[in-house]
Write a protein that holds these residues in place. Sequence first.
Motif, PDB file in Angstrom:
ATOM      1  N   GLN A  50      55.146  52.069 125.067  1.00  0.00           N
ATOM      2  CA  GLN A  50      55.955  52.021 123.121  1.00  0.00           C
ATOM      3  C   GLN A  50      55.882  50.641 123.333  1.00  0.00           C
ATOM      4  N   ARG A  51      55.385  49.842 123.785  1.00  0.00           N
ATOM      5  CA  ARG A  51      55.418  49.020 123.053  1.00  0.00           C
ATOM      6  C   ARG A  51      53.622  48.020 123.132  1.00  0.00           C
ATOM      7  N   ARG A  52      53.190  48.380 124.110  1.00  0.00           N
ATOM      8  CA  ARG A  52      51.657  48.578 123.842  1.00  0.00           C
ATOM      9  C   ARG A  52      51.274  49.628 122.411  1.00  0.00           C
ATOM     10  N   MET A  53      51.641  50.546 122.532  1.00  0.00           N
ATOM     11  CA  MET A  53      51.441  51.414 121.357  1.00  0.00           C
ATOM     12  C   MET A  53      52.061  51.071 119.812  1.00  0.00           C
ATOM     13  N   GLY A  54      52.871  50.120 119.726  1.00  0.00           N
ATOM     14  CA  GLY A  54      53.738  50.147 118.697  1.00  0.00           C
ATOM     15  C   GLY A  54      53.948  50.911 117.836  1.00  0.00           C
ATOM     16  N   LEU A  55      54.377  52.453 118.322  1.00  0.00           N
ATOM     17  CA  LEU A  55      55.663  52.555 118.061  1.00  0.00           C
ATOM     18  C   LEU A  55      57.233  52.754 117.876  1.00  0.00           C
ATOM     19  N   GLN A  57      60.507  54.342 119.353  1.00  0.00           N
ATOM     20  CA  GLN A  57      61.002  54.830 120.688  1.00  0.00           C
ATOM     21  C   GLN A  57      61.347  56.042 121.019  1.00  0.00           C
ATOM     22  N   THR A  60      57.337  57.853 120.727  1.00  0.00           N
ATOM     23  CA  THR A  60      57.067  57.535 121.956  1.00  0.00           C
ATOM     24  C   THR A  60      57.196  58.604 123.298  1.00  0.00           C
TER      25      THR A  60
END
Length: 102
Positions: A50-55, A57, A60
């Motif tokens: 989630q952190r890497r995608m920036g989406l 919770q 994701t």
Amino acid sequence: MFSEEQLLSVFRALSNPARRQMLVWLKDPMSFPGQKAEDVEIGVCVTDIQRRMGLGQSTTSQYLTMLRQAGLVVATRRGKWTYYRRDEANIARLLETLRDVF
């Protein structure tokens, strides 16, 4: 061999660029910041994805659920955390089906 229904599920899952990116990133779990070598066999924590995608919770989780239902990733629960890894055997089966069909 994948059934037509399974192929449709895979194509739906891969129709979204973010889901395709998740699958690409999961190919190298150690590329995620904070990833521990001992966790590689169970996968990457959904929070790190989630952190890497920036989406958000929920987005994701929905995307990962769709990839799991398509047979492209495997989810493993560890306590309150869920980890995801690629299902390499099923991906190989998918590629074999695509070679046979197309």
